[in-house]
Design a protein around this motif. Structure first.
Motif, PDB file in Angstrom:
ATOM      1  N   LEU A 111       0.833  -1.198   0.000  1.00  0.00           N
ATOM      2  CA  LEU A 111       0.000   0.000   0.000  1.00  0.00           C
ATOM      3  C   LEU A 111       0.868   1.248   0.000  1.00  0.00           C
ATOM      4  N   PRO A 112       0.429   2.300  -0.697  1.00  0.00           N
ATOM      5  CA  PRO A 112       1.206   3.546  -0.721  1.00  0.00           C
ATOM      6  C   PRO A 112       1.061   4.311   0.601  1.00  0.00           C
ATOM      7  N   LEU A 113       2.132   4.380   1.372  1.00  0.00           N
ATOM      8  CA  LEU A 113       2.097   5.005   2.689  1.00  0.00           C
ATOM      9  C   LEU A 113       1.628   6.452   2.647  1.00  0.00           C
ATOM     10  N   ASN A 114       1.946   7.155   1.579  1.00  0.00           N
ATOM     11  CA  ASN A 114       1.586   8.568   1.468  1.00  0.00           C
ATOM     12  C   ASN A 114       0.218   8.781   0.814  1.00  0.00           C
ATOM     13  N   ASP A 115      -0.604   7.738   0.797  1.00  0.00           N
ATOM     14  CA  ASP A 115      -1.953   7.822   0.229  1.00  0.00           C
ATOM     15  C   ASP A 115      -2.964   7.266   1.241  1.00  0.00           C
ATOM     16  N   PRO A 116      -3.237   8.028   2.322  1.00  0.00           N
ATOM     17  CA  PRO A 116      -4.172   7.539   3.339  1.00  0.00           C
ATOM     18  C   PRO A 116      -5.533   7.115   2.787  1.00  0.00           C
ATOM     19  N   PRO A 117      -6.115   7.796   1.784  1.00  0.00           N
ATOM     20  CA  PRO A 117      -7.397   7.312   1.263  1.00  0.00           C
ATOM     21  C   PRO A 117      -7.315   5.887   0.698  1.00  0.00           C
ATOM     22  N   ALA A 118      -6.206   5.535   0.069  1.00  0.00           N
ATOM     23  CA  ALA A 118      -6.052   4.175  -0.462  1.00  0.00           C
ATOM     24  C   ALA A 118      -5.960   3.170   0.687  1.00  0.00           C
ATOM     25  N   ILE A 119      -5.262   3.532   1.748  1.00  0.00           N
ATOM     26  CA  ILE A 119      -5.142   2.636   2.907  1.00  0.00           C
ATOM     27  C   ILE A 119      -6.492   2.522   3.606  1.00  0.00           C
ATOM     28  N   ALA A 120      -7.219   3.633   3.703  1.00  0.00           N
ATOM     29  CA  ALA A 120      -8.559   3.600   4.302  1.00  0.00           C
ATOM     30  C   ALA A 120      -9.473   2.674   3.501  1.00  0.00           C
ATOM     31  N   GLN A 121      -9.380   2.700   2.180  1.00  0.00           N
ATOM     32  CA  GLN A 121     -10.199   1.815   1.348  1.00  0.00           C
ATOM     33  C   GLN A 121      -9.833   0.358   1.581  1.00  0.00           C
ATOM     34  N   PHE A 122      -8.534   0.073   1.709  1.00  0.00           N
ATOM     35  CA  PHE A 122      -8.098  -1.290   2.016  1.00  0.00           C
ATOM     36  C   PHE A 122      -8.707  -1.758   3.339  1.00  0.00           C
TER      37      PHE A 122
END
Length: 169
Positions: free
Chosen positions: A147-158
């Motif tokens: 997961l891209p650490l600097n992309d909180p929305p992507a981590i939130a979706q995960f």
């Protein structure tokens, strides 16, 4: 029971910062989130001279402070063992999701936070509970999602897909 997962990684990789960024994203999606943070050192939220501090210093095992905006229960372990993560979970109010920071050896699913600049080894090859790695550089994570650490929305979706949406089906 709420869904539980943790963030693991060495000190200074940004676990607290990431959780701070994820909380409003998850809450805005209607998820009631609680956090358990493990401190590896002696800490105190109280201050010398305050009534509650004086009560604890006088020997109280628990001091509950309450006000119109929040309450806190301080429990002195004295000679007791440190409670396990499972024991601490029973103290939380009902919620949808519990995020755990620390307790890296616990048997819960975890997202490893890894930064190349820290020059620390990765945890996931030795920890079968790591389900993904969030990193700040392209990385071969093997079969794990990276997961891209600097992309909180992507981590939130995960997190939504893995923990929240699964329980709503």
């Amino acid at each position: 029971m709420p869904q539980v997962f943790g963030f693991a990684g060495f000190s200074g990789v940004g676990k607290t910062t990431l959780i701070e960024q994820l909380l409003p994203l998850l809450i805005s999606r209607g998820v009631r989130v609680s956090v358990i943070k493990h401190a590896h050192h002696d800490f105190d939220i109280d201050r010398p001279g305050k009534d509650s501090y004086r009560h604890r210093e006088a020997g109280a095992y628990e001091v509950l402070i309450t006000a119109n905006k929040r309450w806190v229960l301080m429990h002195e372990l004295r000679d007791e063992e440190e409670p396990t993560l499972e024991e601490q979970m029973t103290r939380l109010s009902p919620c949808d999701l519990v995020i755990v920071e620390g307790f890296k050896r616990s048997n819960i699913p975890k997202i490893e936070i890894w930064r190349e600049a820290n020059k620390k080894p990765m945890l996931h090859p030795q920890d079968p509970n790591i389900i993904a790695v969030a990193c700040d550089t392209p990385l071969d994570c093997g079969a794990l999602p990276c997961l891209p650490l600097n992309d909180p929305p992507a981590i939130a979706q995960f997190i939504m897909d893995r923990f929240v949406n699964q329980t709503q089906r």
